[in-house]
Design a protein around this motif. Structure first.
Motif, PDB file in Angstrom:
ATOM      1  N   THR A 104       0.741  -1.131  -0.115  1.00 52.74           N
ATOM      2  CA  THR A 104      -0.215   0.066   0.214  1.00 52.74           C
ATOM      3  C   THR A 104       0.430   0.911  -0.124  1.00 52.74           C
ATOM      4  O   THR A 104       0.779   2.275  -0.369  1.00 52.74           O
ATOM      5  CB  THR A 104      -0.896   0.254   1.342  1.00 52.74           C
ATOM      6  OG1 THR A 104      -2.265  -1.363   1.281  1.00 52.74           O
ATOM      7  CG2 THR A 104      -1.885   1.072   1.000  1.00 52.74           C
ATOM      8  N   TRP A 136     -10.046  -1.770  -4.494  1.00 51.44           N
ATOM      9  CA  TRP A 136      -8.990  -1.971  -5.352  1.00 51.44           C
ATOM     10  C   TRP A 136      -9.116  -1.400  -6.488  1.00 51.44           C
ATOM     11  O   TRP A 136      -8.544  -0.198  -7.838  1.00 51.44           O
ATOM     12  CB  TRP A 136      -8.171  -3.268  -5.580  1.00 51.44           C
ATOM     13  CG  TRP A 136      -7.226  -3.135  -6.659  1.00 51.44           C
ATOM     14  CD1 TRP A 136      -6.351  -2.259  -7.175  1.00 51.44           C
ATOM     15  CD2 TRP A 136      -6.180  -4.926  -6.202  1.00 51.44           C
ATOM     16  NE1 TRP A 136      -5.363  -2.531  -8.047  1.00 51.44           N
ATOM     17  CE2 TRP A 136      -5.013  -4.193  -7.631  1.00 51.44           C
ATOM     18  CE3 TRP A 136      -6.603  -5.709  -6.779  1.00 51.44           C
ATOM     19  CZ2 TRP A 136      -4.549  -5.513  -8.481  1.00 51.44           C
ATOM     20  CZ3 TRP A 136      -5.473  -7.033  -6.793  1.00 51.44           C
ATOM     21  CH2 TRP A 136      -4.277  -5.764  -7.965  1.00 51.44           C
ATOM     22  N   ARG A 137     -10.144  -1.772  -7.449  1.00 51.05           N
ATOM     23  CA  ARG A 137     -10.575  -2.019  -8.406  1.00 51.05           C
ATOM     24  C   ARG A 137     -11.318  -0.495  -8.523  1.00 51.05           C
ATOM     25  O   ARG A 137     -11.296   0.347  -9.831  1.00 51.05           O
ATOM     26  CB  ARG A 137     -12.472  -2.824  -8.942  1.00 51.05           C
ATOM     27  CG  ARG A 137     -12.364  -2.521 -10.399  1.00 51.05           C
ATOM     28  CD  ARG A 137     -13.018  -3.650 -10.856  1.00 51.05           C
ATOM     29  NE  ARG A 137     -13.677  -3.659 -12.336  1.00 51.05           N
ATOM     30  CZ  ARG A 137     -14.713  -2.890 -12.720  1.00 51.05           C
ATOM     31  NH1 ARG A 137     -15.618  -2.390 -11.932  1.00 51.05           N
ATOM     32  NH2 ARG A 137     -15.103  -2.613 -13.959  1.00 51.05           N
ATOM     33  N   THR A 151      -5.130  -4.242   3.747  1.00 54.72           N
ATOM     34  CA  THR A 151      -6.268  -4.596   3.564  1.00 54.72           C
ATOM     35  C   THR A 151      -7.677  -4.756   4.117  1.00 54.72           C
ATOM     36  O   THR A 151      -8.800  -4.093   4.535  1.00 54.72           O
ATOM     37  CB  THR A 151      -6.422  -5.161   1.710  1.00 54.72           C
ATOM     38  OG1 THR A 151      -6.212  -4.560   0.840  1.00 54.72           O
ATOM     39  CG2 THR A 151      -8.801  -4.403   1.523  1.00 54.72           C
ATOM     40  N   TYR A 201      -0.194  -3.613 -11.418  1.00 56.66           N
ATOM     41  CA  TYR A 201       0.102  -2.153 -10.758  1.00 56.66           C
ATOM     42  C   TYR A 201       0.905  -1.765  -9.907  1.00 56.66           C
ATOM     43  O   TYR A 201       1.048  -0.626  -9.993  1.00 56.66           O
ATOM     44  CB  TYR A 201      -1.308  -2.953  -9.812  1.00 56.66           C
ATOM     45  CG  TYR A 201      -2.189  -1.524  -9.459  1.00 56.66           C
ATOM     46  CD1 TYR A 201      -3.279  -0.891  -9.733  1.00 56.66           C
ATOM     47  CD2 TYR A 201      -1.968  -1.723  -7.878  1.00 56.66           C
ATOM     48  CE1 TYR A 201      -3.673   0.106  -9.608  1.00 56.66           C
ATOM     49  CE2 TYR A 201      -1.990  -0.689  -7.481  1.00 56.66           C
ATOM     50  CZ  TYR A 201      -3.748   0.343  -8.164  1.00 56.66           C
ATOM     51  OH  TYR A 201      -4.048   1.711  -7.163  1.00 56.66           O
ATOM     52  N   GLU A 216       2.116   2.060  -3.383  1.00 54.74           N
ATOM     53  CA  GLU A 216       0.702   2.172  -4.201  1.00 54.74           C
ATOM     54  C   GLU A 216       0.719   4.514  -4.153  1.00 54.74           C
ATOM     55  O   GLU A 216       0.666   4.742  -4.661  1.00 54.74           O
ATOM     56  CB  GLU A 216      -0.902   2.007  -3.722  1.00 54.74           C
ATOM     57  CG  GLU A 216      -1.200   2.495  -4.567  1.00 54.74           C
ATOM     58  CD  GLU A 216      -2.927   1.485  -4.027  1.00 54.74           C
ATOM     59  OE1 GLU A 216      -3.946   1.579  -5.038  1.00 54.74           O
ATOM     60  OE2 GLU A 216      -2.840   1.063  -3.128  1.00 54.74           O
ATOM     61  N   SER A 232     -10.407   1.824  -6.981  1.00 58.44           N
ATOM     62  CA  SER A 232      -9.892   3.329  -7.265  1.00 58.44           C
ATOM     63  C   SER A 232      -8.911   3.540  -8.121  1.00 58.44           C
ATOM     64  O   SER A 232      -8.591   4.434  -8.746  1.00 58.44           O
ATOM     65  CB  SER A 232      -8.707   2.880  -5.547  1.00 58.44           C
ATOM     66  OG  SER A 232      -9.298   2.665  -4.279  1.00 58.44           O
ATOM     67  N   MET A 263      -1.436  -7.723  -9.315  1.00 61.55           N
ATOM     68  CA  MET A 263      -1.027  -6.407  -8.173  1.00 61.55           C
ATOM     69  C   MET A 263       0.766  -6.159  -8.895  1.00 61.55           C
ATOM     70  O   MET A 263       0.774  -4.718  -8.580  1.00 61.55           O
ATOM     71  CB  MET A 263      -0.235  -7.226  -6.488  1.00 61.55           C
ATOM     72  CG  MET A 263       0.588  -6.690  -5.954  1.00 61.55           C
ATOM     73  SD  MET A 263      -0.565  -5.218  -4.999  1.00 61.55           S
ATOM     74  CE  MET A 263      -1.880  -5.776  -4.785  1.00 61.55           C
ATOM     75  N   PHE A 304      -1.417  -8.237   0.531  1.00 61.09           N
ATOM     76  CA  PHE A 304      -2.474  -7.489  -0.068  1.00 61.09           C
ATOM     77  C   PHE A 304      -4.198  -7.120   0.988  1.00 61.09           C
ATOM     78  O   PHE A 304      -4.440  -6.477   1.335  1.00 61.09           O
ATOM     79  CB  PHE A 304      -2.407  -7.209  -1.721  1.00 61.09           C
ATOM     80  CG  PHE A 304      -4.354  -7.395  -1.754  1.00 61.09           C
ATOM     81  CD1 PHE A 304      -4.605  -5.896  -1.949  1.00 61.09           C
ATOM     82  CD2 PHE A 304      -5.277  -8.306  -1.919  1.00 61.09           C
ATOM     83  CE1 PHE A 304      -5.479  -5.436  -3.303  1.00 61.09           C
ATOM     84  CE2 PHE A 304      -6.126  -7.021  -2.319  1.00 61.09           C
ATOM     85  CZ  PHE A 304      -6.412  -6.285  -3.258  1.00 61.09           C
TER      86      PHE A 304
END
Length: 703
Positions: free
Chosen positions: A319, A465-466, A372, A410, A322, A468, A407, A368
């Motif tokens: 995270t 996740w999606r 989360t 991404y 990200e 975002s 991931m 992940f």
């Protein structure tokens, strides 16, 4: 062999000189003027290569482009050597910024004849001027150029890994010119050390210029060591190296190189048209070399990128990676890093075998879910297998394989260039929906779980996740200035729908998260931030409605083109409805309701956002995974608050004033000010207020 005469050649010898015909036809044309017939095409332009049009023919040299011959061993003053070094630094940074070697580094002619530049040739160099010792070229400049070419070679090797796009982010073409690929870094560094030693021992160079030359050699040495260092071997040593480079830049700045005289032979060491003599496939392009102060700033920015990469190499939270990647896109400072740094950062995260040089693929999946939902993946597997009916098929292998690929790509995509990053998010949305569907299939086997059981919310992790990613696709369109005026209302409205779905997703998960865990703090921060963001996009949707033409058919056609990524292949294999899919029909209905809702206050909505963001700033509650990027995340929130404050003070207090009393033309979108939200044209607003005052004065009493 039989001798051929002119009569034996094809076509015979009946040629006529037609030069005068063309000269007469072009008598009234100015030099450089180009006459194009109707229907002139690209194919016609390319055929000009065959006829010698200087603007299209890279190999044609005009009379004004001719220059005196370049002599490799022409003696130079120490300050001229410093100027060449500084200019070489500038050319290197221009290449790092995405230009070709033929138009940047190789325009320094010394780099092309490097093999001929040998210290052993000193015996053949005339020693006529004590102020210009030949060793400055054969030892000092040679060592520096050796380091320059090796830095380019090491950069080229990283950039060739494919993390950034050739010809889009950078140019790989070498023009069949050596970058000293076979020379070791150790030998290059030894040459620079020897050059510095000669400057100190020889006493042939005046003292001020000894320090200036050594500082430039040391800066080049520090850079080549940084290019060659594996950040995982010794993070502290790598940091020391970056700090050493910064200190050398300070020293170089205190010893600036003067601009050479117009007739200085140092200027002959650079030829912007050298590409015509190289094996290059691109037309000639003369690039203006920036001031040297900009070059030092660019190198310092590169060092900052290296330092952030070092910090990320020590960060074992997905995270946080990200967050750091998003902040690089959302904040105007520091600017987007050069392709080399972005490629190196991707390599640090995943090198094709291990994550962060020490973790296997299973670690990414475990982190992940832990970050989360507050629970590791192995715990999830154990719980599901205990509570699922026996014989129930559980596709763990597919989930693990798909999750790891999604991931890693991404996270890497956070360091793509902005258009490529946005396209990646678009393409990943269908795979994320399929992943979400698989997790729903797993939890469907679990019966009668309470809402406080975190495993029940397993699909919410993928949905979080999606959503975002969708939000970033939509909002980045403003930052990249993709939307026409007519498209902006839908983009803001759709962003509000995405945020609404995201908040609903979080509302279901929050009661089940472990209290006071990092996952809990991060999601509560995200919830507050999205609440404020929704309070900003909704009034922006309402205020921008007058920008539309209300030609619904044309708008629908534009909608299908802009949002085709939401309806592409990949969704049909899932029976689960897509969450937050764009709906044009619903949008048209909401537009009508919003225009009729005279109670909605855009000003109050921006005020609510400002209040939420102010509380976040004052409490410094910026999530559980911001880590070393806490201050930058706070700066992002401050920028968002400033945008809401600017808009609150200038927008109407109710929709009754739109569009009669509010000029939507005052809204100006400027990504330099804020990536997503506009500013109000203050001069235009003042003019509007003055006109309004005059109209009030002109009205008769009692009107």
């Amino acid at each position: 062999m039989q001798n051929l005469s002119i009569h034996d050649l094809p076509g015979g010898d009946g040629f006529r000189d037609v030069t005068k015909i063309f000269l007469d036809a072009a008598r009234d044309m100015e030099p450089g003027e180009l006459l194009m017939r109707e229907g002139f095409t690209l194919q016609d332009a390319m055929s000009a290569f065959e006829i010698g049009e200087p603007r299209l023919d890279s190999g044609m040299a005009r009379d004004e482009d001719r220059r005196p011959p370049f002599d490799l061993y022409t003696p130079l003053l120490p300050q001229e050597i410093c100027w060449i070094m500084d200019r070489a630094f500038s050319l290197e940074m221009l290449w790092q910024a995405g230009n070709t070697l033929a138009h940047t580094v190789f325009t320094c002619l010394y780099t092309l004849v490097f093999a001929d530049l040998q210290p052993d040739d000193l015996a053949y160099v005339p020693k006529t001027d004590s102020l210009r010792p030949p060793e400055l070229i054969t030892i000092v400049l040679r060592a520096f150029l050796c380091g320059l070419l090796k830095c380019c070679d090491l950069s080229w090797r990283e950039l060739c890994k494919g993390h950034v796009q050739d010809t889009e982010d950078w140019q790989s073409e070498k023009g069949d010119t050596s970058l000293l690929e076979g020379l070791s870094v150790q030998n290059v560094i030894l040459g620079m050390d020897n050059a510095a030693s000669w400057l100190i021992r020889s006493k042939k160079v005046p003292e001020p210029w000894v320090a200036a030359l050594i500082a430039r050699l040391n800066l080049r040495k520090a850079l080549i060591q940084a290019f060659d260092t594996n950040v995982f071997k010794s993070s502290s040593d790598f940091l020391d190296l970056l700090n050493i480079a910064r200190n050398h830049i300070k020293t170089v700045r205190t010893h600036p190189s003067p601009e050479p005289e117009a007739e200085s032979p140092a200027r002959l060491g650079f030829d912007p048209y050298i590409a015509r003599k190289l094996n290059s496939t691109v037309p000639i392009r003369v690039i203006d070399v920036p001031p040297v102060a900009e070059t030092w700033a660019a190198i310092e920015t590169m060092l900052d990128g290296w330092e952030e990469m070092r910090l990320l190499s020590l960060t074992a939270n997905v995270t946080t990676w990200e967050i750091a990647g998003n902040l690089r896109t959302w904040l105007p400072t520091p600017p987007l890093q050069i392709p080399f740094i972005r490629s190196s950062t991707q390599s640090v995260f995943y090198d094709g075998l291990l994550v962060l040089n020490r973790y296997n693929p299973a670690w990414v999946i475990d982190r992940f879910f832990f970050e989360t939902l507050g629970v590791g993946f192995q715990s999830i597997i154990h719980f599901v297998e205990q509570h699922s009916p026996k014989g129930w098929p559980l596709p763990w292998a597919d989930i693990q394989r798909g999750h790891f690929k999604l991931m890693t790509e991404y996270i890497r995509a956070q360091w793509y260039n902005p258009p490529r990053r946005r396209r990646f998010f678009m393409k990943s949305l269908a795979d994320l929906h399929v992943y979400h569907t698989r997790l729903i299939g797993i939890t469907s086997s679990l019966q009668d779980l309470p809402n406080t059981e975190i495993v029940k919310h397993l699909p919410a992790a993928a949905l979080h996740w999606r959503l975002s990613a969708i939000r970033e696709v939509v909002l980045s369109g403003f930052q990249m200035e993709l939307y026409t005026s007519e498209e902006k209302p839908f983009a803001y409205w759709y962003a509000s729908q995405i945020i609404e779905a995201h908040l609903s997703c979080m509302d279901g998960v929050l009661p089940a998260l472990p209290p006071d865990s990092n996952a809990d703090r991060e999601m509560r921060f995200q919830h507050a931030l999205l609440t404020a963001l929704q309070a900003m996009v909704v009034p922006m949707f309402a205020l921008s409605i007058p920008l539309m033409s209300f030609a619904w058919r044309q708008m629908h056609a534009n909608f299908l083109r802009r949002y085709k990524w939401a309806f592409g292949p990949g969704y049909e294999i899932s029976v689960i409805p897509v969450v937050a899919r764009p709906d044009f029909d619903n949008f048209t209905t909401v537009c009508g309701r919003m225009l009729q809702d005279k109670t909605f206050s855009p000003s109050e909505s921006f005020g609510l956002a400002q209040s939420i963001l102010t509380r976040l700033i004052e409490s410094r509650a910026v999530g559980g995974y911001a880590g070393l990027w806490t201050e930058e995340r706070l700066q992002f929130i401050r920028n968002l608050r400033d945008a809401s404050e600017r808009l609150q003070s200038g927008v109407p207090s109710s929709m009754a004033e739109v569009p009669s009393s509010f000029d939507v033309g005052l809204l100006k979108w400027d990504p330099e000010v804020h990536p997503w939200f506009p500013v109000l044209d203050s001069e235009g607003a003042e003019r509007r207020r003055n006109v309004h005052r005059r109209n009030l004065k002109a009205e008769p009493v009692g009107a």
